[in-house]
Design a protein around this motif. Structure first.
Motif, PDB file in Angstrom:
ATOM      1  N   MET A  62       0.689  -0.861  -0.367  1.00  0.00           N
ATOM      2  CA  MET A  62      -0.485   0.708   0.602  1.00  0.00           C
ATOM      3  C   MET A  62       0.757   0.899   0.480  1.00  0.00           C
ATOM      4  SD  MET A  62      -2.684  -1.516   2.883  1.00  0.00           S
ATOM      5  CE  MET A  62      -3.866   0.484   2.715  1.00  0.00           C
ATOM      6  N   ALA A  63       1.709   1.275   0.708  1.00  0.00           N
ATOM      7  CA  ALA A  63       2.985   2.282   0.230  1.00  0.00           C
ATOM      8  C   ALA A  63       3.783   2.566  -0.521  1.00  0.00           C
ATOM      9  CB  ALA A  63       4.122   2.364   1.413  1.00  0.00           C
ATOM     10  N   LEU A  64       3.573   1.719  -1.923  1.00  0.00           N
ATOM     11  CA  LEU A  64       4.441   1.767  -2.718  1.00  0.00           C
ATOM     12  C   LEU A  64       3.400   2.367  -3.389  1.00  0.00           C
ATOM     13  CD1 LEU A  64       6.441  -1.698  -3.655  1.00  0.00           C
ATOM     14  CD2 LEU A  64       7.084   0.487  -2.656  1.00  0.00           C
ATOM     15  N   LYS A  65       2.190   1.984  -3.147  1.00  0.00           N
ATOM     16  CA  LYS A  65       0.976   2.343  -3.730  1.00  0.00           C
ATOM     17  C   LYS A  65       0.501   4.269  -3.553  1.00  0.00           C
ATOM     18  CE  LYS A  65      -0.640  -1.900  -5.621  1.00  0.00           C
ATOM     19  NZ  LYS A  65      -1.882  -2.888  -5.830  1.00  0.00           N
ATOM     20  N   LYS A  66       1.081   4.363  -2.477  1.00  0.00           N
ATOM     21  CA  LYS A  66       0.900   5.407  -1.822  1.00  0.00           C
ATOM     22  C   LYS A  66      -0.969   5.082  -1.828  1.00  0.00           C
ATOM     23  CE  LYS A  66       4.297   8.075  -3.540  1.00  0.00           C
ATOM     24  NZ  LYS A  66       5.029   8.978  -4.201  1.00  0.00           N
ATOM     25  N   ALA A  67      -1.313   4.404  -1.009  1.00  0.00           N
ATOM     26  CA  ALA A  67      -2.598   3.859  -1.128  1.00  0.00           C
ATOM     27  C   ALA A  67      -2.944   5.168   0.275  1.00  0.00           C
ATOM     28  CB  ALA A  67      -3.278   2.831  -0.432  1.00  0.00           C
ATOM     29  N   ASP A  68      -4.290   5.425   0.219  1.00  0.00           N
ATOM     30  CA  ASP A  68      -4.753   6.818   1.783  1.00  0.00           C
ATOM     31  C   ASP A  68      -5.595   5.952   2.863  1.00  0.00           C
ATOM     32  OD1 ASP A  68      -5.328   8.259  -0.359  1.00  0.00           O
ATOM     33  OD2 ASP A  68      -7.031   8.215  -1.100  1.00  0.00           O
ATOM     34  N   GLN A  69      -5.396   3.758   2.399  1.00  0.00           N
ATOM     35  CA  GLN A  69      -5.364   3.905   3.718  1.00  0.00           C
ATOM     36  C   GLN A  69      -4.533   3.583   4.904  1.00  0.00           C
ATOM     37  OE1 GLN A  69      -6.453   2.922   0.453  1.00  0.00           O
ATOM     38  NE2 GLN A  69      -8.462   1.495   0.294  1.00  0.00           N
ATOM     39  N   THR A  70      -2.916   3.618   4.161  1.00  0.00           N
ATOM     40  CA  THR A  70      -2.218   3.208   4.363  1.00  0.00           C
ATOM     41  C   THR A  70      -2.079   3.703   6.048  1.00  0.00           C
ATOM     42  OG1 THR A  70      -1.188   2.821   2.053  1.00  0.00           O
ATOM     43  CG2 THR A  70       0.524   2.809   4.587  1.00  0.00           C
TER      44      THR A  70
END
Length: 356
Positions: free
Chosen positions: A190-198
């Motif tokens: 998720m961090a690599l994708k810069k997801a908002d839920q991280t």
């Protein structure tokens, strides 16, 4: 040290009560032997008399206890020593009675029937001395054996409690660590994708880990904390299983009811590890928690494949069953399995629970 203090207090209380009993019995008896003597003088003589007898009885009692408690002495030798100690005590008792009590306290010669003088080792009076000492020895041995049995029970109870604590700690430590590693891998993705839920997932993971490290170290916690931990765990699992359908029902009439931590969550973890994670189609987990009148009803249903891989679920359930046996011996646990789902029902009556 506490055991020695307890022994000292118990024995001191015994001798005080025994002395009072002997003073009462001898004073009651003296009114028949010395009917013309005033009660104040008889009481004074009795108090002095029984104090003198204690000088004989106390050494006898502890000499016998010493011989009895020596484990390095053979039984035959113990009997011989006990007989020798008793003979010495009877002789001391007779000497004190014949040569000190009657001539110096009562001011008369010891007699058998009020007329015939009594010899130092007359059979009848020697037997009376022997029985008096046997009565005292029986009482002190009864007190000491009872004290030792109670102490042994306390030590056994303490050892059992410590053993239970150690076993529960080991069982809790066996909870699967794969959840942490998989969650960290998901957070990394998720961090690599810069997801908002991280950030939310990281916060929920920290709450779960704080609970497992700190709250789980307690013997008991409130059930609302345990349920909150389950909810945090489910929120994290939603990130991992996008198609997962979760139904969570909660009805708790006493949120402060205490429960052992990590008991309920293990069923949920087991459902994910051996059920939901192995389901290739649409997976689900249904959780129902009811607490009413101090009786817990915990129900979990989760999806499974028709032919699951291996039988590793038995290991997890074995762990959970053992914890329940230790903590809630009278619990009711039923496990059902069909082609499509696992069904687990747990009932705990907190009114009928042993707290150690």
């Amino acid at each position: 040290m506490p055991g020695r203090k307890s022994k000292l207090y118990i024995h001191l209380l015994f001798w005080i009560l025994y002395y009072i009993l002997e003073v009462y019995l001898d004073f009651y008896w003296s009114r028949y032997q010395f009917p013309n003597v005033e009660w104040q003088i008889r009481l004074q003589n009795t108090v002095i008399l029984e104090l003198g007898y204690l000088l004989v009885k106390i050494p006898l009692a502890y000499a016998l206890l010493y011989v009895y408690e020596r484990t390095d002495i053979r039984r035959f030798l113990t009997c011989i020593l006990s007989v020798i100690i008793f003979i010495a005590a009877v002789l001391a008792h007779r000497f004190f009675t014949h040569y000190i009590i009657y001539p110096h306290i009562y001011g008369i010669v010891e007699t058998l029937d009020g007329k015939q003088p009594s010899g130092f080792l007359n059979g009848l009076v020697a037997f009376n001395s022997f029985m008096d000492l046997v009565f005292m020895a029986g009482l002190i041995f009864g007190v000491e054996i009872t004290r030792q049995k109670n102490l042994l029970k306390e030590q056994i109870s303490k050892l059992k409690s410590e053993k239970l604590d150690q076993e529960l700690t080991m069982l809790k430590a066996q909870i699967n660590p794969h959840f942490l590693f998989n969650t960290l891998n998901n957070i990394y993705g998720m961090a690599l994708k810069k997801a908002d839920q991280t950030p939310d997932v990281i916060l929920q993971l920290s709450k779960v880990m704080r609970y497992n490290i700190y709250d789980a170290a307690e013997r008991y916690i409130s059930i609302d904390k345990d349920v909150e931990n389950i909810k945090d765990f489910l929120q994290i699992q939603k990130i991992r299983h996008h198609d997962l359908v979760i139904r969570f029902n909660e009805n708790i009439d006493n949120p402060s009811q205490e429960i052992s931590p990590l008991i309920l969550i293990q069923f949920v973890e087991n459902a994910f590890k051996h059920g939901v994670s192995e389901t290739f189609g649409k997976s689900f987990i249904h959780i129902d928690i009811q607490l009413k009148n101090d009786v817990l009803h915990y129900h979990i249903e989760n999806s499974k494949e028709e032919k699951p891989h291996g039988n590793s679920t038995k290991i997890g359930l074995k762990n959970i069953r053992r914890q329940l046996e230790l903590l809630y011996p009278k619990h009711i646990l039923t496990v059902e399995t069909t082609n499509e789902r696992y069904i687990i029902t747990l009932i705990i009556d907190f009114n009928d629970t042993f707290r150690f």
